[in-house]
Enzyme design. Structure first.
Site, short mmCIF file in Angstrom:
data_model
loop_
_atom_site.label_atom_id
_atom_site.label_comp_id
_atom_site.label_asym_id
_atom_site.label_seq_id
_atom_site.Cartn_x
_atom_site.Cartn_y
_atom_site.Cartn_z
N ASP A 92 -23.82 50.57 14.63
CA ASP A 92 -23.95 50.93 13.23
C ASP A 92 -23.23 49.51 12.61
O ASP A 92 -22.23 49.26 12.47
CB ASP A 92 -22.92 52.13 12.84
CG ASP A 92 -22.99 52.55 11.39
OD1 ASP A 92 -23.70 51.73 10.68
OD2 ASP A 92 -22.32 53.39 11.01
N LYS A 104 -25.07 38.86 -0.80
CA LYS A 104 -25.98 37.90 -0.53
C LYS A 104 -25.72 36.29 -0.76
O LYS A 104 -25.92 35.34 -0.15
CB LYS A 104 -27.25 38.23 -1.45
CG LYS A 104 -27.76 39.63 -0.71
CD LYS A 104 -28.33 39.53 0.78
CE LYS A 104 -29.17 40.71 1.04
NZ LYS A 104 -29.85 40.35 2.58
N TYR A 127 -24.02 43.97 -4.33
CA TYR A 127 -25.23 43.54 -3.40
C TYR A 127 -25.16 41.74 -3.75
O TYR A 127 -25.58 41.26 -2.75
CB TYR A 127 -26.54 43.91 -4.09
CG TYR A 127 -27.73 43.43 -2.97
CD1 TYR A 127 -27.86 44.19 -1.83
CD2 TYR A 127 -28.78 42.56 -3.54
CE1 TYR A 127 -29.18 43.86 -1.04
CE2 TYR A 127 -29.87 42.26 -2.86
CZ TYR A 127 -30.04 43.20 -1.54
OH TYR A 127 -31.08 42.51 -0.68
#
Length: 232
Positions: free
Chosen positions: A55, A146, A142
């Site tokens: 995971d 990134k 997010y």
């Protein structure tokens, strides 16, 4: 010699497209699956592939992963998760999961695979996002993951050039994947996959990077759709 690739996110979207292309041409695959059911799906889709269950949202499990090949021509970090939220309402669990899957897991996997990639003078490919270049409203968690992934790739590239290891970051804009469908749902917009880059197009870009002659590298490449972004 058969080339061997470690691929995350091979169950759908860009990861599935690039794994399909590599498998079709006879390369060996080592794929990561988050659970037994997905692992079984990958074994059926990619006969002969090595499939390991881990995971990516669990840093301890990723750090303890065993069974990676001794030699890797590439490591393709494609898996990712996204949840949109304004900073004022950002749940800790959403922040943590995006950082763990999108940044921490690739970092730990890269460390674990580094000796194998050095042996092959291979290539790391980090599938980033246009959100790794600019951050807009609702994209804080997010985009932070990134932006961090880009920094990690930059540092790895500088460290490993003396070992003949190449490191490429691919920045696709919106691509017609299940993740993009989820983003549209969160944005309250109608999803039309025809408006966006097709996963096979990004996969083709990745294969181009992998197949470069040994005298060249592409540190970064951005892939954008041709059609204008729809207003709604």
């Amino acid at each position: 010699m058969t080339r061997t690739h470690l691929v995350t996110g091979a169950g759908s979207g860009i990861g599935a497209a690039v794994a399909d292309r590599l498998h079709e041409r006879g390369d060996a695959l080592c794929l990561l699956a988050r659970g037994d059911e997905r692992a079984d799906d990958l074994r059926r889709r990619f006969p002969g592939a090595t499939v390991l269950v881990v995971d990516l949202a669990d840093p301890a499990a990723v750090g303890a992963l065993t069974g990676l090949p001794d030699r890797l021509d590439s490591v393709l970090h494609v898996a990712g998760v996204v949840d949109l939220s304004p900073v004022a309402d950002l749940p800790l669990a959403q922040l943590r999961s995006q950082l763990d899957v999108n940044l921490v897991a690739p970092a730990l996997l890269s460390r674990a695979a580094l000796r194998a990639v050095r042996r092959a003078r291979g290539t790391f490919v980090f599938v980033n996002s246009s959100a790794g270049l600019t951050a807009g409203p609702m994209w804080a968690a997010y985009a932070a993951s990134k932006f961090g992934l880009r920094a990690f790739a930059d540092a790895l590239r500088a460290e490993e050039v003396e070992h003949g290891v190449r490191v490429t970051t691919v920045f696709p804009s919106r691509t017609a994947t299940p993740m993009q469908e989820k983003v549209h749902e969160q944005e309250g917009r109608v999803y039309d996959p025809a408006h966006w880059i097709q996963p096979g197009t990004v996969a083709g870009t990745i294969l181009h990077v992998l197949d470069l002659p040994a005298d060249a590298t592409i540190p970064e490449v951005t892939v954008r759709p041709v059609v204008p972004r729809p207003a709604s």
